[in-house]
Design an enzyme around this catalytic site. Structure first.
Site, PDB file in Angstrom:
ATOM      1  N   HIS A 149       0.819  -1.228   0.000  1.00 25.42           N
ATOM      2  CA  HIS A 149       0.000   0.000   0.000  1.00 25.42           C
ATOM      3  C   HIS A 149       0.847   1.269   0.000  1.00 25.42           C
ATOM      4  O   HIS A 149       0.333   2.361  -0.187  1.00 25.42           O
ATOM      5  CB  HIS A 149      -0.926   0.031   1.225  1.00 25.42           C
ATOM      6  CG  HIS A 149      -1.923  -1.088   1.245  1.00 25.42           C
ATOM      7  ND1 HIS A 149      -2.816  -1.292   0.229  1.00 25.42           N
ATOM      8  CD2 HIS A 149      -2.154  -2.074   2.154  1.00 25.42           C
ATOM      9  CE1 HIS A 149      -3.561  -2.355   0.505  1.00 25.42           C
ATOM     10  NE2 HIS A 149      -3.167  -2.857   1.672  1.00 25.42           N
TER      11      HIS A 149
ATOM     12  N   ASP B  73      -4.532 -12.541   4.059  1.00 24.33           N
ATOM     13  CA  ASP B  73      -5.847 -12.071   4.494  1.00 24.33           C
ATOM     14  C   ASP B  73      -6.918 -12.469   3.475  1.00 24.33           C
ATOM     15  O   ASP B  73      -8.103 -12.243   3.679  1.00 24.33           O
ATOM     16  CB  ASP B  73      -5.839 -10.547   4.737  1.00 24.33           C
ATOM     17  CG  ASP B  73      -5.037  -9.779   3.710  1.00 24.33           C
ATOM     18  OD1 ASP B  73      -4.727 -10.341   2.635  1.00 24.33           O
ATOM     19  OD2 ASP B  73      -4.722  -8.592   3.974  1.00 24.33           O
TER      20      ASP B  73
ATOM     21  N   HIS C  57      -6.332  -7.067  -0.124  1.00 25.82           N
ATOM     22  CA  HIS C  57      -6.463  -5.636  -0.385  1.00 25.82           C
ATOM     23  C   HIS C  57      -5.770  -5.293  -1.699  1.00 25.82           C
ATOM     24  O   HIS C  57      -4.796  -5.946  -2.080  1.00 25.82           O
ATOM     25  CB  HIS C  57      -5.821  -4.823   0.747  1.00 25.82           C
ATOM     26  CG  HIS C  57      -6.418  -5.073   2.091  1.00 25.82           C
ATOM     27  ND1 HIS C  57      -5.881  -5.999   2.971  1.00 25.82           N
ATOM     28  CD2 HIS C  57      -7.511  -4.536   2.704  1.00 25.82           C
ATOM     29  CE1 HIS C  57      -6.619  -6.011   4.083  1.00 25.82           C
ATOM     30  NE2 HIS C  57      -7.617  -5.143   3.938  1.00 25.82           N
TER      31      HIS C  57
HETATM   32  N1  Q9C Z   1     -11.122  -2.754   9.912  1.00 24.06           N
HETATM   33  C1  Q9C Z   1      -2.394  -5.053   4.441  1.00 24.06           C
HETATM   34  O1  Q9C Z   1      -3.076  -6.072   4.445  1.00 24.06           O
HETATM   35  N2  Q9C Z   1      -7.844  -1.034   6.956  1.00 24.06           N
HETATM   36  N3  Q9C Z   1      -2.882  -3.888   4.774  1.00 24.06           N
HETATM   37  C2  Q9C Z   1      -8.097  -1.558   8.245  1.00 24.06           C
HETATM   38  C3  Q9C Z   1      -9.777  -2.269   9.869  1.00 24.06           C
HETATM   39  C4  Q9C Z   1      -6.494  -1.080   6.535  1.00 24.06           C
HETATM   40  C5  Q9C Z   1      -4.271  -3.764   5.151  1.00 24.06           C
HETATM   41  C6  Q9C Z   1      -9.516  -1.413   8.656  1.00 24.06           C
HETATM   42  C7  Q9C Z   1      -6.086  -2.424   6.027  1.00 24.06           C
HETATM   43  C8  Q9C Z   1      -4.642  -2.419   5.588  1.00 24.06           C
HETATM   44  C9  Q9C Z   1      -0.949  -5.115   4.084  1.00 24.06           C
HETATM   45 ZN    ZN Z   2      -4.103  -7.051   2.966  1.00 25.17          ZN
END
Ligand code: Q9C
Ligand code: ZN
Length: 658
Positions: free
Chosen positions: A135, A265, A174
């Site tokens: 990201h 994830d 993501h």
């Molecule tokens: N409900 C990676 O998987 N949003 N980043 C979190 C929590 C951010 C994920 C919201 C997610 C970032 C590397």
């Molecule tokens: Zn992720």
């Protein structure tokens, strides 16, 4: 040639120091549980441990701005209040006095991995790192990421090793928008990402994460986004995108190096992804990439927040990199309607850029966009009610231990053929079951009884795969089938390469599924279990052949879930070495790697190339990057249209638009 594992406890030495619900899932335990699971399962000890290093300033500047690097450099000296305030300018990320050090190690780990793979000190490898990277952007931290580890590694590989084409596969749930922004206009980097999207309602809620962001200018076609518009996607949804989008395009792209943004994830139980693919899927995703780029595969950890699911998925990935037989994926359903709709959109958006997608269905754009609004509403409704219980308490069985038979590859060869290194010979002196021997009445009897012994030893898991040179492949195939089919648990996937008649009695029931690639129309009608694929140029057209492999053979194999694969090389098939090796390698996805290859006695020249793949070496890359024959593409598409009522994984369009 081994597998590198890069890990250092130092990267567990930072954490969230204040209350932030968005960031609390990104914990040091993510790394410790992953590494401990590798140790506990005796996988870490089989890897080549490679030390981490810090990425240098100039390496970080390959992707990030000087201002941003200078700003991050100050964070180790900030007070808690300063850190909180610094963090506020970015989205869903936190800083800690030690995160800059860890971020340099994370990026440096990816570079160490590229170094070992490019210098051939190892074949492939995985880096377990924190913070993740995909990201983070030119001048911004984002989504738990500080430096873009994989993007830096990509530029580094191009610069230091003159790598011409890099494929980045981002299977994190993501969208790695940081990677997309970095390579959007660059045709030398093909970026593929699937991600939870829910019609732009899921983080990071970007318009540019949709399927129609295909890359810019010279890079048009080199950015592939697969938006998931519903949660709960399963293994078959992931596989169908691999078979019908990623693999055909990746093979057409022909990368020199493959990097994976490996977020877990996207696995079952993850609180962020809310998907349902079991950890075993990562064994298959990994394996399906292992014959690209001559096996040069660098896997770099990104997300993954359910500690159980994460650790299991990491183990599946590493065990596959090490070359162990794959787990079977039983009872795959077909892709769901929402996944099919995404698949259709992606294929349609890319059909103008990739000749393998030239015949993909086109979308009536107005129609689908109005429908999408309706679908979004409908989907939002169905989600309510299931919401609460869907993740935290989700349970799934622990993946069974993956067993490696004591003999990886055995052969039945005429006495004048030298046995390839590492391949055990099943000689006449080998204990042949007398019952089996007495059943055969043929000049070839001795050879055939040894072939049956080989099959029995595969059934007993003493041998993983085998190769036999026989005087008549059709007779041998018949014998093997007759030996196996009385047992109702057996299902044999038979892949016949080349012309020749497949005896009709082995092509009519569900105990065998026959796919034959040939160039002669026979009088046989295709049926659910006998699928002749007539390619105009037969097996000599690399692109047409591979199109049939990805579009038909792989999805059929996954849905059929055989417990043995028979790969039959018909006489004078005309298939070239590299294509044959790719097919052999890819078929090891099925039946826990139990593949028996049958070839004619006079095809000795192919023994070496075949056994090398059965023993786990990557197939050589397909350098011939010609466009496939249009007619052949059409044949595969038409066949798929016809067979998709029987085989769900052949579908590439959703019911209402297809
Ligand atoms: N409900 C990676 O998987 N949003 N980043 C979190 C929590 C951010 C994920 C919201 C997610 C970032 C590397
Ligand atoms: Zn992720």
């Amino acid at each position: 040639m081994g597998t590198a594992l890069i890990y250092d406890e130092e990267m567990t030495k930072y954490k969230l120091l204040w209350v932030d619900p968005a960031c609390k899932i990104e914990t040091p335990e993510r790394l410790t549980v992953s590494y401990e699971a590798l140790v506990r399962n005796a996988l870490a000890e089989r890897c080549i441990s490679v030390p981490v290093r810090e990425a240098t300033n100039s390496e970080i500047l390959l992707v990030h701005s000087e201002e941003y690097l200078e700003a991050v450099k100050k964070t180790p000296y900030m007070t808690l209040e300063d850190l909180k305030e610094f963090t506020l300018q970015y989205g869903d990320v936190y800083f800690h006095p030690n995160i800059y050090h860890c971020a340099k190690l994370a990026a440096g780990s990816a570079l160490q991995l590229v170094d070992c793979v490019m210098t051939e000190r190892v074949r492939n490898g995985m880096a377990l790192v924190r913070p993740p990277g995909h990201h983070s952007q030119h001048s911004a931290a984002n989504g738990f990421c500080v430096f873009n580890n994989v993007a830096i590694a990509t530029r580094y590989a191009k610069q230091k090793y003159g790598v011409k084409r890099v494929l980045i596969v981002d299977w994190d749930i993501h969208h790695g928008q940081g990677v997309q922004y970095c390579f959007e206009d660059d045709p030398s980097v093909l970026y593929f990402s699937w991600h939870r999207y829910e019609h732009q309602t899921f983080w990071p809620q970007l318009r540019e994460s949709d399927y129609d962001s295909v890359g810019k200018e010279k890079g048009a076609g080199f950015n592939i986004n697969v938006p998931w518009n519903q949660v709960g996607m399963e293994s078959s949804d992931y596989l169908s995108v691999f078979c019908h989008v990623l693999l055909p395009v990746a093979y057409e792209f022909c990368p020199d190096l493959v990097l994976v943004c490996a977020g877990f994830d996207s696995a079952i139980g993850d609180p962020e992804g809310k998907m349902c693919a079991t950890p075993e899927i990562f064994a298959h995703l990994t394996h399906l990439l292992m014959n690209l780029a001559g096996g040069k595969l660098c896997v770099v950890l990104e997300g993954g927040y359910n500690l159980t699911s994460l650790a299991q998925s990491v183990c599946q990935t590493v065990q596959t990199l090490l070359g162990d037989p794959l787990p079977r994926l039983a009872n795959l359903s077909g892709p769901c309607r929402s996944a099919l709709e995404s698949l259709q959109c992606v294929r349609s958006a890319h059909r103008q850029y990739w000749s393998c997608l030239k015949h993909a269905a086109s979308l009536p754009p107005a129609d689908i966009s109005t429908k999408r609004i309706k679908l979004a509403e409908e989907e939002a409704k169905t989600e309510v009610g299931e919401e609460e219980k869907s993740t935290e308490e989700k349970v799934w069985p622990e993946p069974p231990k993956r067993f490696s038979p004591p003999v990886r590859c055995a052969s039945v060869l005429p006495d004048d053929v030298t046995r390839p290194d590492g391949c055990k010979r099943l000689g006449a002196d080998q204990d042949v079951n007398p019952l089996t021997a007495s059943k055969l009445k043929d000049d070839d009897c001795d050879t055939l009884s040894r072939v049956i012994t080989l099959v029995e030893k595969m059934e007993q898991n003493e041998i993983c795969s085998g190769l036999a040179l026989v005087c008549d492949v059709t007779v041998a195939m018949t014998q093997v089938v007759q030996h196996l089919t009385p047992d109702p648990v057996n299902r044999v996937l038979i892949v016949c390469v080349g012309n020749g008649k497949v005896p009709s009695h082995i092509t009519r029931d569900g105990k065998t599924l026959v796919v034959q690639i040939n160039s002669e129309e026979t009088e046989d009608q295709n049926s659910k279990y006998y699928i002749p694929v007539f390619l105009k140029k037969g097996c000599s057209d690399t692109s047409g052949f591979m199109h049939a492999v990805f579009g038909l053979i792989l999805p059929l194999g996954y849905e059929y879930d055989p417990n043995l694969v028979l790969l039959v090389r018909m006489p004078d098939s005309g298939v070239c070495d590299a294509v044959w090796q790719q097919l052999t390698g890819l078929l090891q996805s099925f039946a826990k790697g139990h593949t028996l290859v049958l070839m004619q006695e006079n095809e000795k020249a192919f023994v070496g190339p075949t056994t090398s793949v059965l023993l786990g070496d990557p197939a050589p890359p397909l350098e011939n990057r010609q466009a496939p024959n249009t007619e052949d593409l059409n044949v595969v598409e038409r066949l798929r249209d016809r067979l998709q009522v029987n085989w769900n994984l052949l579908q590439t369009t959703s019911e209402c638009t297809g």
